[in-house]
Motif scaffolding. Sequence first.
Motif, PDB file in Angstrom:
ATOM      1  N   ARG A 159      -1.292  -1.030   8.861  1.00  0.00           N
ATOM      2  CA  ARG A 159      -0.288  -2.026   8.501  1.00  0.00           C
ATOM      3  C   ARG A 159      -0.886  -2.988   7.484  1.00  0.00           C
ATOM      4  N   ARG A 160      -0.094  -3.391   6.512  1.00  0.00           N
ATOM      5  CA  ARG A 160      -0.616  -4.232   5.421  1.00  0.00           C
ATOM      6  C   ARG A 160      -1.009  -5.618   5.915  1.00  0.00           C
ATOM      7  N   ALA A 177       4.630   0.315   5.670  1.00  0.00           N
ATOM      8  CA  ALA A 177       5.283  -0.995   5.703  1.00  0.00           C
ATOM      9  C   ALA A 177       6.800  -0.818   5.759  1.00  0.00           C
ATOM     10  N   ASP A 178       7.455  -1.807   6.326  1.00  0.00           N
ATOM     11  CA  ASP A 178       8.909  -1.866   6.353  1.00  0.00           C
ATOM     12  C   ASP A 178       9.392  -2.402   5.008  1.00  0.00           C
ATOM     13  N   PHE A 179      10.444  -1.816   4.461  1.00  0.00           N
ATOM     14  CA  PHE A 179      10.988  -2.293   3.183  1.00  0.00           C
ATOM     15  C   PHE A 179      11.352  -3.776   3.256  1.00  0.00           C
ATOM     16  N   ARG A 216       3.176   4.354   2.453  1.00  0.00           N
ATOM     17  CA  ARG A 216       4.501   4.788   2.906  1.00  0.00           C
ATOM     18  C   ARG A 216       5.320   3.541   3.208  1.00  0.00           C
ATOM     19  N   VAL A 217       6.595   3.567   2.863  1.00  0.00           N
ATOM     20  CA  VAL A 217       7.509   2.466   3.186  1.00  0.00           C
ATOM     21  C   VAL A 217       8.716   3.058   3.902  1.00  0.00           C
ATOM     22  N   GLN A 231       9.177   7.065  -6.365  1.00  0.00           N
ATOM     23  CA  GLN A 231       8.231   7.983  -6.985  1.00  0.00           C
ATOM     24  C   GLN A 231       7.614   7.344  -8.225  1.00  0.00           C
ATOM     25  N   LYS A 232       8.432   6.664  -9.028  1.00  0.00           N
ATOM     26  CA  LYS A 232       7.946   5.998 -10.231  1.00  0.00           C
ATOM     27  C   LYS A 232       6.979   4.874  -9.883  1.00  0.00           C
ATOM     28  N   ILE A 233       7.244   4.163  -8.804  1.00  0.00           N
ATOM     29  CA  ILE A 233       6.376   3.079  -8.366  1.00  0.00           C
ATOM     30  C   ILE A 233       5.003   3.605  -7.955  1.00  0.00           C
ATOM     31  N   GLY A 234       4.978   4.848  -7.484  1.00  0.00           N
ATOM     32  CA  GLY A 234       3.711   5.458  -7.100  1.00  0.00           C
ATOM     33  C   GLY A 234       3.496   5.563  -5.612  1.00  0.00           C
ATOM     34  N   LEU A 235       4.569   5.364  -4.829  1.00  0.00           N
ATOM     35  CA  LEU A 235       4.465   5.495  -3.385  1.00  0.00           C
ATOM     36  C   LEU A 235       4.024   6.920  -3.040  1.00  0.00           C
TER      37      LEU A 235
END
Length: 251
Positions: A159-160, A177-179, A216-217, A231-235
């Motif tokens: 967890r962050r 993390a939760d969105f 992961r979110v 995907q663009k963000i890099g998740l």
Amino acid sequence: MKRLFTACLLLGTIQAGLSQTNFKYRPSAHSHNDYEQIKPLENAYALGFGSIEADVYVQNGELMVAHERNEIKPERTFRQLYLTPLLKLVRQHEGYPYPGHHPLQLMVDLKDAEALPLLEHLLKSHQFELKQVRFVVSGNMPRPEEFKNYDPIINFDGRRSQSYAADAKARVPLISADFKEFSTQAWDGITPLPKEVESKLKTFVAQAHANGQKTRVWGTPNTALAYQTLQKIGLDYIGSDQLDKLAATLN
């Protein structure tokens, strides 16, 4: 005998799916609540998903797969739905769950505290065979300082907001993390993600990657725009309950 027949039938169906010419390995695809699919494991596996998630409860000393305790069915054990088919697959693919030497992450969301010792006992006897399947437990986890007490085949979902000492951090390959931690407003996945939320997510990904951890979110929309944006963000792992839609988008 019935369990063995069921596992063999599942394996045969999975292999038939992999023989299709359009098979593609999708390492960032995560099958959220995979056990709620019509064919648990099989559907995500045939689409080449890199991560699969299952919730487990303990009943009569057995790990049972279900979303709620009152939904437990005798035949839906973790062993039958996931472990036995995975063992057969790695034996066929030179120690890897997928052909082409592709690994798999299996997330196990523990709903009972007593589930972790049972899972550890179940996996330890197969740790050599399953070294290319990364087991990450979530949910009812022990304190970080207790991670070292468990066999190395067990990894933990980080967890962050949690700080980890070096020895505990080595057992946390993934930060989830939760969105809602990034946005006070719900995102419909149809309108573009606000830039300030996108910036927070990029920072989250960058910090985790700097620590050698994947990301992961959960709680994100099941839309093509949402998948493409994440995907663009890099998740590293993009979760969905609509597997075909996610697979098509990630193409």
